[in-house]
Scaffold this active site. Structure first.
Site, PDB file in Angstrom:
ATOM      1  N   CYS A 128      -9.839  -8.576  17.525  1.00  0.00           N
ATOM      2  CA  CYS A 128      -8.888  -8.769  16.421  1.00  0.00           C
ATOM      3  C   CYS A 128      -9.368  -8.112  15.120  1.00  0.00           C
ATOM      4  CB  CYS A 128      -8.685 -10.254  16.175  1.00  0.00           C
ATOM      5  SG  CYS A 128      -7.486 -10.585  14.874  1.00  0.00           S
ATOM      6  N   ARG A 134      -8.217  -8.854  12.222  1.00  0.00           N
ATOM      7  CA  ARG A 134      -8.276  -9.879  11.157  1.00  0.00           C
ATOM      8  C   ARG A 134      -9.159 -11.048  11.569  1.00  0.00           C
ATOM      9  NH1 ARG A 134      -2.427  -8.877  10.392  1.00  0.00           N
ATOM     10  NH2 ARG A 134      -2.406  -6.979   9.142  1.00  0.00           N
ATOM     11  N   CYS A 170      -3.036 -17.953  16.138  1.00  0.00           N
ATOM     12  CA  CYS A 170      -2.577 -17.257  17.339  1.00  0.00           C
ATOM     13  C   CYS A 170      -2.891 -18.161  18.514  1.00  0.00           C
ATOM     14  CB  CYS A 170      -3.350 -15.957  17.552  1.00  0.00           C
ATOM     15  SG  CYS A 170      -2.853 -14.674  16.432  1.00  0.00           S
ATOM     16  N   ARG A 201       0.825  -1.216   0.000  1.00  0.00           N
ATOM     17  CA  ARG A 201       0.000   0.000   0.000  1.00  0.00           C
ATOM     18  C   ARG A 201       0.853   1.257   0.000  1.00  0.00           C
ATOM     19  NH1 ARG A 201      -4.196  -0.623   4.197  1.00  0.00           N
ATOM     20  NH2 ARG A 201      -5.004  -1.816   2.442  1.00  0.00           N
ATOM     21  N   TYR A 202       1.837   1.310   0.897  1.00  0.00           N
ATOM     22  CA  TYR A 202       2.700   2.488   1.010  1.00  0.00           C
ATOM     23  C   TYR A 202       3.927   2.282   0.123  1.00  0.00           C
ATOM     24  CZ  TYR A 202      -0.141   2.909   5.238  1.00  0.00           C
ATOM     25  OH  TYR A 202      -1.187   2.990   6.128  1.00  0.00           O
ATOM     26  N   CYS A 258      -7.834 -12.761  20.456  1.00  0.00           N
ATOM     27  CA  CYS A 258      -8.320 -11.528  21.072  1.00  0.00           C
ATOM     28  C   CYS A 258      -9.662 -11.176  20.433  1.00  0.00           C
ATOM     29  CB  CYS A 258      -7.350 -10.385  20.817  1.00  0.00           C
ATOM     30  SG  CYS A 258      -5.618 -10.869  21.002  1.00  0.00           S
ATOM     31  N   ASP A 278      -6.854   4.263  10.909  1.00  0.00           N
ATOM     32  CA  ASP A 278      -6.518   3.646   9.627  1.00  0.00           C
ATOM     33  C   ASP A 278      -7.722   3.852   8.711  1.00  0.00           C
ATOM     34  OD1 ASP A 278      -4.976   2.298   7.789  1.00  0.00           O
ATOM     35  OD2 ASP A 278      -4.395   0.719   9.196  1.00  0.00           O
ATOM     36  N   LYS A 287      -2.937   4.879   7.155  1.00  0.00           N
ATOM     37  CA  LYS A 287      -2.936   5.401   8.519  1.00  0.00           C
ATOM     38  C   LYS A 287      -2.727   6.918   8.547  1.00  0.00           C
ATOM     39  CE  LYS A 287      -1.001   1.160  10.468  1.00  0.00           C
ATOM     40  NZ  LYS A 287      -0.700   0.422   9.225  1.00  0.00           N
ATOM     41  N   ARG A 338       7.042   0.204   2.028  1.00  0.00           N
ATOM     42  CA  ARG A 338       6.876  -0.924   2.949  1.00  0.00           C
ATOM     43  C   ARG A 338       5.721  -1.834   2.544  1.00  0.00           C
ATOM     44  NH1 ARG A 338       5.374   4.051   4.670  1.00  0.00           N
ATOM     45  NH2 ARG A 338       3.757   4.368   6.234  1.00  0.00           N
ATOM     46  N   ASP A 361     -10.426  -0.291  14.696  1.00  0.00           N
ATOM     47  CA  ASP A 361     -10.929  -0.326  13.315  1.00  0.00           C
ATOM     48  C   ASP A 361     -12.378  -0.826  13.283  1.00  0.00           C
ATOM     49  OD1 ASP A 361      -8.540   0.494  11.985  1.00  0.00           O
ATOM     50  OD2 ASP A 361      -7.701  -1.499  12.312  1.00  0.00           O
TER      51      ASP A 361
HETATM   52  C1  LIG Z   1       0.071  -0.535   8.962  1.00  0.00           C
HETATM   53  C2  LIG Z   1       0.566  -0.964   7.690  1.00  0.00           C
HETATM   54  C3  LIG Z   1       1.904  -0.776   7.345  1.00  0.00           C
HETATM   55  C4  LIG Z   1       2.914  -0.117   8.272  1.00  0.00           C
HETATM   56  O1  LIG Z   1       2.584   1.212   8.536  1.00  0.00           O
HETATM   57  P1  LIG Z   1       3.505   2.113   9.500  1.00  0.00           P
HETATM   58  O2  LIG Z   1       2.718   3.364   9.673  1.00  0.00           O
HETATM   59  O3  LIG Z   1       4.804   2.319   8.788  1.00  0.00           O
HETATM   60  O4  LIG Z   1       3.697   1.363  10.787  1.00  0.00           O
HETATM   61  C5  LIG Z   1       2.313  -1.208   6.104  1.00  0.00           C
HETATM   62  N1  LIG Z   1       1.461  -1.779   5.228  1.00  0.00           N
HETATM   63  C6  LIG Z   1       0.159  -1.964   5.526  1.00  0.00           C
HETATM   64  C7  LIG Z   1      -0.728  -2.569   4.507  1.00  0.00           C
HETATM   65  C8  LIG Z   1      -0.329  -1.566   6.773  1.00  0.00           C
HETATM   66  O5  LIG Z   1      -1.623  -1.761   7.075  1.00  0.00           O
HETATM   67  S1  SF4 Z   2      -5.185  -9.255  17.654  1.00  0.00           S
HETATM   68 FE1  SF4 Z   2      -5.673 -10.957  16.268  1.00  0.00          FE
HETATM   69  S2  SF4 Z   2      -3.753 -11.372  15.165  1.00  0.00           S
HETATM   70 FE2  SF4 Z   2      -3.232 -10.152  16.991  1.00  0.00          FE
HETATM   71  S3  SF4 Z   2      -2.736 -11.647  18.570  1.00  0.00           S
HETATM   72 FE3  SF4 Z   2      -4.892 -11.159  18.823  1.00  0.00          FE
HETATM   73  S4  SF4 Z   2      -5.984 -12.719  17.634  1.00  0.00           S
HETATM   74 FE4  SF4 Z   2      -3.844 -12.740  16.974  1.00  0.00          FE
END
Ligand SMILES: *Cc1c(COP(=O)(O)O)cnc(C)c1O
Ligand code: SF4
Length: 351
Positions: free
Chosen positions: A115, A117, A108, A95-96, A112, A314, A321, A99, A277
């Site tokens: 979560c 995801r 996991c 995305r960025y 949590c 985000d 973000k 990175r 989120d």
């Molecule tokens: C959060 C995230 C990152 C890292 O973002 P930083 O602001 O540099 O910590 C990179 N890629 C994706 C897709 C993300 O969601």
């Molecule tokens: S937030 Fe989701 S991915 Fe992170 S440790 Fe908890 S269950 Fe695992």
């Protein structure tokens, strides 16, 4: 047998096993059954033993009937950040500019409830395959502006060690990759994993690794988690922390101040405080952004920015973000009006 393997072997999944730790009311049992038919329960014996003493920890892992209520379900989305849409290989999201994110597993040892995801809980347990590691590495090799690789999950520290090694050593060999961030909750939910020299050696030898962990509450910082962090630091791995702002758990300046100060004491740098989120099945943890900013302003009055993470939202649909700082300056003509930490204002000319 190694302690962490014992923890994994004794993972707690059902009511009968939870009741060995604390009693459950009929109502709790009823909602446990209803909720876990959609979103499972899983905890290490270690983390569950912390929940016995801490309501906040219990709320982070114990199923709540709100998760499946119509009101909460209809508000959130499965994948509000569009991680799936922006995928370049099966596991890699780009995305960025500099990175990428690699989601290596959905496993996991402790689940949590908040979560982001949670959508991946519904899939069969997966660990990134050797072929997919190669596909991700190839993508990164070809894109020379990628300098920072986030290894996330699930929890990547529970990948079969050979596969983790293959991925981390593959990244080590790519010159333009300068930083590899491993996101893990192991120091919080299964710190025993970081008492094992095999893993520590892999992380150390991979050279570029930083660990981003995820403490949300001061009750999570124990002697064992301290030891886990210490081992990472000894191996030359900087440890940063990402907290999620959670209603009824840590949405107060007092709790967050204590958390961030205690993290600093164990040399963990608070990096992010994420606004919750809008994830399907998680919205009951959501506070207002206004409340988040108010907490942040209080923190800036009380403690050094050295102990304060960025508060960040985000953006929906993969907008990315945005880091929020308290509003501390405005421009008027050729002057900036600044507001100091204790609320005084002063003026400085632009040059
Ligand atoms: C959060 C995230 C990152 C890292 O973002 P930083 O602001 O540099 O910590 C990179 N890629 C994706 C897709 C993300 O969601
Ligand atoms: S937030 Fe989701 S991915 Fe992170 S440790 Fe908890 S269950 Fe695992």
């Amino acid at each position: 047998m190694k302690e962490w393997l014992k923890e994994l072997q004794n993972l707690v999944r059902n009511i009968e096993s939870i009741e060995k730790f604390f009693p459950l009311t009929d109502e709790e049992k009823e909602s446990f059954k209803k909720v876990t038919s959609i979103y499972p329960f899983l905890s290490t014996p270690y983390y569950l033993s912390l929940a016995v003493k801490s309501c906040a920890i219990k709320r982070m892992i114990f199923p709540n009937i709100m998760e499946i209520s119509e009101a909460i379900q209809s508000k959130g989305e499965e994948d509000p950040l569009s991680e799936e849409r922006d995928k370049k290989t099966l596991h890699l999201t780009h995305r960025y500019p500099d990175r990428v994110l690699v989601v290596t597993t959905n496993f996991c040892p402790t689940l949590c409830r908040f979560c982001m995801r949670k959508r991946n809980w519904k899939k069969k347990t997966f660990f990134i395959s050797d072929t997919e590691i190669e596909n991700a590495l190839n993508y990164i090799r070809k894109n020379e502006n990628i300098r920072d690789v986030l290894i996330s999950g699930g929890d990547p520290l529970f990948l079969p060690i050979e596969r983790l090694k293959k991925l981390l050593f593959g990244l080590k060999a790519i010159d333009h990759v300068e930083v590899v961030r491993v996101g893990t909750r192991a120091p919080v939910t299964l710190p025993h994993r970081l008492l094992d020299d095999d893993l520590l050696e892999v992380l150390e030898k991979a050279e570029k690794v930083w660990v981003n962990t995820h403490f949300n509450h001061p009750d999570e910082i124990t002697e064992l988690s301290k030891e886990a962090v210490k081992n990472l630091l000894k191996a030359g791995i900087p440890v940063n922390n990402q907290t999620v702002l959670l209603k009824g758990i840590n949405d107060s300046a007092d709790i967050l101040e204590k958390l961030f100060r205690n993290l600093q004491k164990i040399k963990v740098r608070p990096y992010y405080l994420f606004h919750c989120d809008p994830v399907k099945g998680v919205m009951h943890f959501s506070t207002s952004i206004t409340k988040g900013i108010k907490i942040l302003e209080k923190l800036f009055k009380r403690i050094s920015p050295f102990a304060i993470p960025y508060y960040a939202v985000d953006g929906p649909g993969g907008k990315g973000k945005v880091q929020i700082l308290p509003d501390r300056y405005k421009k008027e003509g050729n002057f900036y009006i600044f507001r100091s930490f204790n609320g005084e204002t002063f003026k400085m000319s632009d040059m």
